[in-house]
Write a protein that holds these residues in place. Structure first.
Motif, PDB file in Angstrom:
ATOM      1  N   ILE A 137     -36.450  67.049 -49.984  1.00  0.00           N
ATOM      2  CA  ILE A 137     -36.906  67.012 -51.383  1.00  0.00           C
ATOM      3  C   ILE A 137     -35.800  66.542 -52.339  1.00  0.00           C
ATOM      4  CG2 ILE A 137     -38.649  68.789 -50.974  1.00  0.00           C
ATOM      5  CD1 ILE A 137     -36.858  70.797 -52.373  1.00  0.00           C
ATOM      6  N   GLY A 138     -34.589  66.351 -51.813  1.00  0.00           N
ATOM      7  CA  GLY A 138     -33.530  65.764 -52.620  1.00  0.00           C
ATOM      8  C   GLY A 138     -32.589  66.735 -53.285  1.00  0.00           C
ATOM      9  N   LEU A 139     -32.675  68.024 -52.949  1.00  0.00           N
ATOM     10  CA  LEU A 139     -31.741  68.994 -53.514  1.00  0.00           C
ATOM     11  C   LEU A 139     -30.369  68.905 -52.856  1.00  0.00           C
ATOM     12  CD1 LEU A 139     -33.940  72.196 -53.980  1.00  0.00           C
ATOM     13  CD2 LEU A 139     -33.255  70.515 -55.703  1.00  0.00           C
ATOM     14  N   LEU A 140     -30.328  68.399 -51.622  1.00  0.00           N
ATOM     15  CA  LEU A 140     -29.075  68.170 -50.915  1.00  0.00           C
ATOM     16  C   LEU A 140     -29.032  66.719 -50.448  1.00  0.00           C
ATOM     17  CD1 LEU A 140     -28.902  71.402 -48.682  1.00  0.00           C
ATOM     18  CD2 LEU A 140     -27.542  70.914 -50.723  1.00  0.00           C
ATOM     19  N   GLN A 141     -27.833  66.151 -50.425  1.00  0.00           N
ATOM     20  CA  GLN A 141     -27.661  64.766 -49.994  1.00  0.00           C
ATOM     21  C   GLN A 141     -27.148  64.725 -48.552  1.00  0.00           C
ATOM     22  OE1 GLN A 141     -28.447  61.937 -51.787  1.00  0.00           O
ATOM     23  NE2 GLN A 141     -29.380  63.419 -53.163  1.00  0.00           N
ATOM     24  N   PRO A 142     -27.713  63.861 -47.723  1.00  0.00           N
ATOM     25  CA  PRO A 142     -27.240  63.747 -46.336  1.00  0.00           C
ATOM     26  C   PRO A 142     -25.783  63.284 -46.277  1.00  0.00           C
ATOM     27  CG  PRO A 142     -29.357  62.624 -46.628  1.00  0.00           C
ATOM     28  CD  PRO A 142     -28.857  62.969 -47.995  1.00  0.00           C
TER      29      PRO A 142
ATOM     30  N   GLY B 170     -41.306  54.600 -46.499  1.00  0.00           N
ATOM     31  CA  GLY B 170     -40.310  53.541 -46.441  1.00  0.00           C
ATOM     32  C   GLY B 170     -39.267  53.567 -47.537  1.00  0.00           C
ATOM     33  N   ILE B 171     -39.359  54.513 -48.483  1.00  0.00           N
ATOM     34  CA  ILE B 171     -38.448  54.562 -49.632  1.00  0.00           C
ATOM     35  C   ILE B 171     -37.415  55.672 -49.442  1.00  0.00           C
ATOM     36  CG2 ILE B 171     -38.271  54.931 -52.121  1.00  0.00           C
ATOM     37  CD1 ILE B 171     -41.123  53.881 -52.366  1.00  0.00           C
TER      38      ILE B 171
ATOM     39  N   GLU C 224     -32.739  54.823 -53.371  1.00  0.00           N
ATOM     40  CA  GLU C 224     -33.266  53.525 -53.789  1.00  0.00           C
ATOM     41  C   GLU C 224     -34.118  53.627 -55.054  1.00  0.00           C
ATOM     42  OE1 GLU C 224     -33.592  51.627 -49.268  1.00  0.00           O
ATOM     43  OE2 GLU C 224     -35.382  52.361 -50.309  1.00  0.00           O
ATOM     44  N   ASN C 225     -34.908  54.715 -55.135  1.00  0.00           N
ATOM     45  CA  ASN C 225     -35.799  54.882 -56.284  1.00  0.00           C
ATOM     46  C   ASN C 225     -36.133  56.364 -56.422  1.00  0.00           C
ATOM     47  OD1 ASN C 225     -37.951  54.923 -58.154  1.00  0.00           O
ATOM     48  ND2 ASN C 225     -38.582  52.861 -57.578  1.00  0.00           N
ATOM     49  N   VAL C 226     -35.318  57.065 -57.201  1.00  0.00           N
ATOM     50  CA  VAL C 226     -35.433  58.534 -57.312  1.00  0.00           C
ATOM     51  C   VAL C 226     -36.820  58.940 -57.804  1.00  0.00           C
ATOM     52  CG1 VAL C 226     -34.572  60.594 -58.491  1.00  0.00           C
ATOM     53  CG2 VAL C 226     -32.967  58.858 -57.677  1.00  0.00           C
ATOM     54  N   GLU C 227     -37.297  58.310 -58.860  1.00  0.00           N
ATOM     55  CA  GLU C 227     -38.574  58.698 -59.462  1.00  0.00           C
ATOM     56  C   GLU C 227     -39.737  58.454 -58.509  1.00  0.00           C
ATOM     57  OE1 GLU C 227     -41.282  57.764 -63.460  1.00  0.00           O
ATOM     58  OE2 GLU C 227     -39.282  56.917 -63.254  1.00  0.00           O
ATOM     59  N   GLU C 228     -39.773  57.291 -57.892  1.00  0.00           N
ATOM     60  CA  GLU C 228     -40.867  56.955 -56.981  1.00  0.00           C
ATOM     61  C   GLU C 228     -40.853  57.857 -55.751  1.00  0.00           C
ATOM     62  OE1 GLU C 228     -44.336  54.961 -55.975  1.00  0.00           O
ATOM     63  OE2 GLU C 228     -43.169  54.891 -57.830  1.00  0.00           O
ATOM     64  N   TYR C 229     -39.666  58.142 -55.216  1.00  0.00           N
ATOM     65  CA  TYR C 229     -39.515  59.013 -54.051  1.00  0.00           C
ATOM     66  C   TYR C 229     -40.058  60.409 -54.350  1.00  0.00           C
ATOM     67  CZ  TYR C 229     -37.068  61.521 -50.254  1.00  0.00           C
ATOM     68  OH  TYR C 229     -36.762  62.302 -49.166  1.00  0.00           O
TER      69      TYR C 229
END
Length: 246
Positions: free
Chosen positions: A49-54, A63-64, A68-73
């Motif tokens: 969900i984007g709370l942590l970065q790999p 595919g996103i 690349e696109n925070v809002e769309e993801y």
């Protein structure tokens, strides 16, 4: 394919919690995320969900990548957390309006869906209530309504049955099935293995931050050489292996 996780390594501190996780969740599919407490399930979800970065590897939804696109993801994800997160100063109605605004949803059609969900979960007469008036189960229902009133590609549900009464559990599972039939992907973390076995198409068994095994029930049975085993039996066998191996 909706969700694809490849060689994911990550976590919080200097040592990685997750180590080279690779799995996917396809369209029209419910996948159960299974593991002991501390195995890495919640950390995996926080990365998705984007709370942590790999630290290494990548995560894609349709595919996103997030980078690349925070809002769309993020628009592609609907998330029901284990512990409800509500704003104490907002009413139930305002939580719904905030969700509509945050995801740039059509107000009329989304409210139509929300009203049906509110009625299903017996919250339709509580629109002016604040979170302090809700029980834990009612707070969880608010999270479910705010997630399922959207047409997301991926629904992530983390231990969703905590605090829910049996009718609400049935209603939630009915919603999950509907989203699956309509083409969404569902990743569901739960300790209620009988329910997972009944509803999930595949399972991802995690131990010590690694995907130990994945597949449908028949494939798990073959891997453990337990042809008649339930998911609970396989889970217990995995647990014994973890304990015996220290």
């Amino acid at each position: 394919m909706t969700l694809k996780v490849e060689n994911l390594t990550g976590g919080y501190g200097p040592l990685p919690v997750l180590k080279n996780e690779t799995f996917d969740v396809l369209n029209n599919e419910i996948v159960g995320l299974i593991g002991l407490n501390g195995a890495g399930k919640s950390t995996t979800i926080k990365h998705i969900i984007g709370l942590l970065q790999p630290r290494e590897g990548e995560i894609r939804i349709d595919g996103i990548k997030l980078q690349e696109n925070v809002e769309e993801y993020r628009k592609k994800i609907a998330y029901v957390p284990e512990i409800p997160v509500l704003y104490p100063e907002l009413t139930l109605k305002e939580h719904i309006e905030l969700t509509i605004m945050a995801y740039d949803l059509d107000k009329k059609s989304t409210w139509n869906r929300a009203n049906k969900l509110l009625k299903k979960f017996r919250l339709d007469n509580k629109l002016e209530w604040f979170p302090e008036n809700f029980s834990k189960g009612m707070k969880q229902k608010v999270m479910i309504v705010c997630a399922f009133m959207r047409d997301a590609s991926l629904f992530i549900i983390d231990e969703p049955f905590t605090g829910l009464d049996p009718i609400a559990v049935h209603d939630l599972l009915e919603l999950v099935e509907e989203k699956k039939v309509n083409g969404s992907s569902i990743l569901m973390s739960t300790h209620i293995l009988a329910t997972a076995q009944q509803y999930a198409d595949r399972f991802i068994l995690i131990n010590n931050g690694q995907v130990k095994l994945q597949g449908n029930l028949k494939e798990l049975q073959r891997a453990y050489k337990m042809p008649d085993a339930s998911l609970d039996d396989i889970y217990m066998e995995m647990t014994r292996e973890v304990i015996n191996n220290g």
